[in-house]
Design an enzyme around this catalytic site. Structure first.
Site, short mmCIF file in Angstrom:
data_model
loop_
_atom_site.label_atom_id
_atom_site.label_comp_id
_atom_site.label_asym_id
_atom_site.label_seq_id
_atom_site.Cartn_x
_atom_site.Cartn_y
_atom_site.Cartn_z
N CYS A 10 0.85 -1.12 0.07
CA CYS A 10 -0.01 -0.15 0.02
C CYS A 10 0.86 1.23 0.13
O CYS A 10 2.06 1.27 0.24
CB CYS A 10 -0.98 0.09 1.16
SG CYS A 10 -2.14 -1.25 1.33
N GLY A 37 -0.95 0.37 -4.88
CA GLY A 37 -2.28 -0.18 -4.40
C GLY A 37 -3.39 0.49 -5.46
O GLY A 37 -3.35 1.86 -5.54
N ASN A 111 0.76 1.14 5.82
CA ASN A 111 1.38 0.05 4.75
C ASN A 111 2.00 -0.94 5.34
O ASN A 111 3.11 -0.66 6.25
CB ASN A 111 2.09 0.97 3.96
CG ASN A 111 3.17 0.13 3.10
OD1 ASN A 111 4.16 0.51 2.74
ND2 ASN A 111 2.74 -1.08 2.61
N TYR A 255 10.98 -4.74 -7.28
CA TYR A 255 9.90 -4.87 -7.85
C TYR A 255 8.83 -3.44 -7.46
O TYR A 255 8.46 -2.97 -8.38
CB TYR A 255 9.12 -5.91 -7.99
CG TYR A 255 7.82 -6.17 -8.32
CD1 TYR A 255 7.33 -5.74 -9.56
CD2 TYR A 255 6.68 -6.46 -7.61
CE1 TYR A 255 5.97 -5.60 -10.13
CE2 TYR A 255 5.34 -6.39 -7.93
CZ TYR A 255 4.94 -5.93 -9.40
OH TYR A 255 3.87 -5.98 -9.83
#
Ligand code: SF4
Length: 471
Positions: A10, A37, A111, A255
Site C-alpha cells: 500500500c 495499490g 502500509n 519490484y
C-alpha cells in the site's frame, strides 16, 4: 503489477500545510503512489475543530474529484492507497480508518502487515472492544485509541505502546486534531520519507518520488522505530523503539517501488540496472536481442543488455490503462490472460533469439503466456532470465503471497519451471548476486528468498480468514 503475480504494497501520504488545504498535496501524493495499490483510496483531514474523510473503491482518479476533495478542509491531512494482501475488495476496509477518541479524532493509514494481529485482536475483543472491519489496521487503530501513560504527548505514549506490542510491518501516518505522525516499525520493512513543502509545511510519503509530486523536497527517511510529529510549527523526531535489526524489504528494490524512488540512499532504477547486469554475468545467453517485461522489468533488461553487449528492444507493448476496473472480463476474455495487458512486436521478435528479462517469478502464471506470446510473434528461441532469486517462502509482512503452495519455486525445481513456462532456457539471479546489486548484505529483509525471517512468523490458520492485511 503482473497478472497473477505479486501485488504491490500500500501507499501512504500526509501533509501539514499552514494556511492552505492539506488534502490537495496528499491527493497528488496518492496519485504518485498509485502503483502501490489500486483497490481503494482515501483521504482524512482536520481543521483543528473537526475531521473530514472521503474514501472509495478504485484508483485515486476514480475516487476523487473537485467536489469531494474541496470539503476535506484543514491544514492537516493523511491519505492511503490500498492493496489488500488477503480478503475481498470492500469499502469498509478502505483507509484511512477514522474514529473519535477521548483526545479527539484519530485517523490511521497503514502500509504493511502485523504478524501478531490475531493475538492482539483477540485480546482487544476480550477486553470488550468491538471491530467494524476485518483489517489489521483496525487493530492498530483500537490500540492507539486506548489511553496510555508515559509521555508529555499522549499520542507518543500510545505509539510507544503500539511499538512495544505490534510485531511485523507498519509504516503509518496518523491524523489527530493538532498534528500528523509518521512512523515506521522497528525493523523498517516498508519505506517512509519526510519532505519540506514549497510554500511552507511538511509532507510524508511512502516513497521519495511522491514527495516531488506533492511539491516537497525530500528531507529525511523516517528511521525504523521512530516517530515524526508534524504540526503547524514544524516537526519533531521521537526515538520510540530503536534497536531491532533493520530489515528493509528487498523486494522494494526488485519490484515494488517506483524506479525514481531513493531507498536508504540508493536509487531504485540504478539498483535494477545492476540486478540485470549481475544476471547477465551469471547467466549469459546466446541471443540476438534483450526484451524486458514492461514496465517493471525494463531497467533490469537494460542492465542485462548493457552487460551482455546485446541490443535492448521493446518487444512487448503494455496497455498502461488496463489497470483495475470493476468490469470483470467474461470467460472468453479471461482466457486471453496476458493478452489483455501485453502485445508482442513482431518486427522486433520475428526470427530472433530473445532474452526475456523479468524482475521476479512468484506464482508463475504470467511467464508461460508471455513466452507463448513471443513465440507467436515469431521468436525463434526464448531464454527467460529472472533478475532475482527463486521466491520459495511466503511473505508475512504485507505482500500478497501468504502460503508456500502459491509459490512455483517452492513446488518445482528449475528444470520443471522451465518446462512449465515453455522457455528454451531459464536462469535466476543468485542470492549473492542480488545483494551485490543492491549494494549491501545487511539491513534487508530477504525472507521470501532465503527463508530467514527477521521476526517470528505465525502462518495463518485457514479458518481464521477475518483479518485483512494492508499491503
Ligand atoms: S519476505 Fe520478501 S516480500 Fe516480504 S518483506 Fe521480506 S523481502 Fe519483502
Amino acid at each position: 503489477m503482473r497478472l497473477g503475480g505479486m501485488h504491490e504494497a500500500c501507499g501512504v501520504a500526509g501533509a501539514v500545510t499552514p494556511g492552505r488545504q492539506a488534502a490537495r498535496p496528499v491527493f497528488f501524493g496518492l496519485f504518485a503512489l498509485q502503483h502501490r495499490g489500486q483497490e481503494a483510496a482515501g483521504i482524512a483531514s482536520s481543521d483543528g475543530r473537526a475531521a473530514y474523510i472521503h474514501k472509495g473503491l478504485g484508483r485515486v482518479a476514480q475516487v476523487f474529484d473537485e467536489d469531494n476533495l474541496r470539503p476535506l478542509a484543514g491544514e492537516l491531512a493523511i491519505g492511503h492507497n490500498r492493496y489488500s494482501t488477503t480478503g475481498a475488495t470492500q469499502l469498509r476496509n478502505a483507509q484511512p480508518h477514522l474514529v473519535e477518541t477521548v483526545l479527539g479524532p484519530l485517523a490511521v493509514a497503514h502500509n504493511g502487515n502485523l504478524t501478531n494481529a490475531r493475538a492482539l485482536r483477540r485480546e482487544l475483543l476480550e477486553a470488550g472492544i468491538g471491530f467494524s472491519s476485518g483489517s489489521d489496521t483496525e487493530v492498530i487503530l483500537r490500540l492507539l485509541a486506548l489511553p496510555a501513560e508515559g509521555s508529555e504527548d499522549p499520542w507518543i505514549a500510545r505509539i510507544g505502546r503500539l511499538m512495544a506490542r505490534a510485531e511485523g510491518a507498519y509504516a503509518l501516518v496518523l491524523l489527530t486534531r493538532e498534528a500528523i505522525y509518521a512512523l515506521r516499525d522497528p525493523w523498517g520493512f516498508r519505506p517512509l520519507v519526510v519532505g519540506e513543502l514549497e510554500g511552507g509545511g511538511w509532507a510524508a510519503a511512502s516513497e521519495s518520488s511522491a514527495l516531488a509530486t506533492m511539491g516537497a523536497r525530500p528531507a529525511f527517511e523516517v528511521e525504523p522505530g521512530s516517530v515524526v510529529r508534524i504540526d503547524r510549527e514544524g516537526y519533531r523526531v521521537h526515538e520510540v523503539a530503536a534497536g531491532r535489526p533493520r530489515a528493509l524489504c528487498v523486494f522494494e528494490y526488485v519490484y515494488f517501488a517506483r524506479p525514481d524512488t531513493v531507498l536508504a540512499g540508493r536509487e531504485v532504477h540504478a539498483v535494477r540496472r545492476r540486478l540485470g547486469a549481475e544476471l547477465a554475468r551469471e547467466a549469459p545467453a546466446d541471443a540476438d536481442v534483450v526484451v524486458g517485461v514492461p514496465d517493471s522489468a525494463t531497467a533490469h533488461a537494460l542492465g542485462y543488455a548493457e552487460a551482455a553487449g546485446l541490443p535492448f528492444a521493446e518487444g512487448l507493448i503494455k496497455n498502461r490503462y488496463i489497470g483495475r476496473t470493476f468490469i470483470e472480463p467474461d470467460d472468453a476474455l479471461r482466457k486471453t490472460g496476458v493478452r489483455l495487458k501485453y502485445t508482442p512486436l513482431a518486427s522486433v521478435l520475428a526470427d530472433r533469439r530473445v532474452v526475456l528479462v523479468d524482475d521476479s517469478i512468484v506464482r508463475g502464471n504470467t511467464a508461460g503466456p508471455l513466452v507463448r506470446l513471443l513465440r507467436e510473434a515469431g521468436a525463434r528461441e526464448v531464454h527467460l532470465r529472472v533478475a532475482s532469486p527463486p521466491v520459495r517462502h511466503p511473505c508475512f509482512m504485507g505482500l500478497d503471497m501468504a502460503t508456500h503452495d502459491e509459490l512455483i519455486a517452492h513446488r518445482l525445481e528449475l528444470e520443471a519451471i522451465r518446462a512449465h513456462v515453455g522457455a528454451d532456457s531459464l536462469a535466476y539471479l543468485s542470492h549473492a548476486g542480488m545483494l551485490r546489486a543492491v549494494g549491501t548484505r545487511t539491513g534487508l529483509c530477504d525472507a521470501c528468498f532465503s527463508g530467514r525471517y527477521p521476526l517470528a512468523v505465525e502462518p495463518a490458520a485457514p479458518e481464521e480468514d477475518a483479518l485483512v492485511g494492508e499491503g
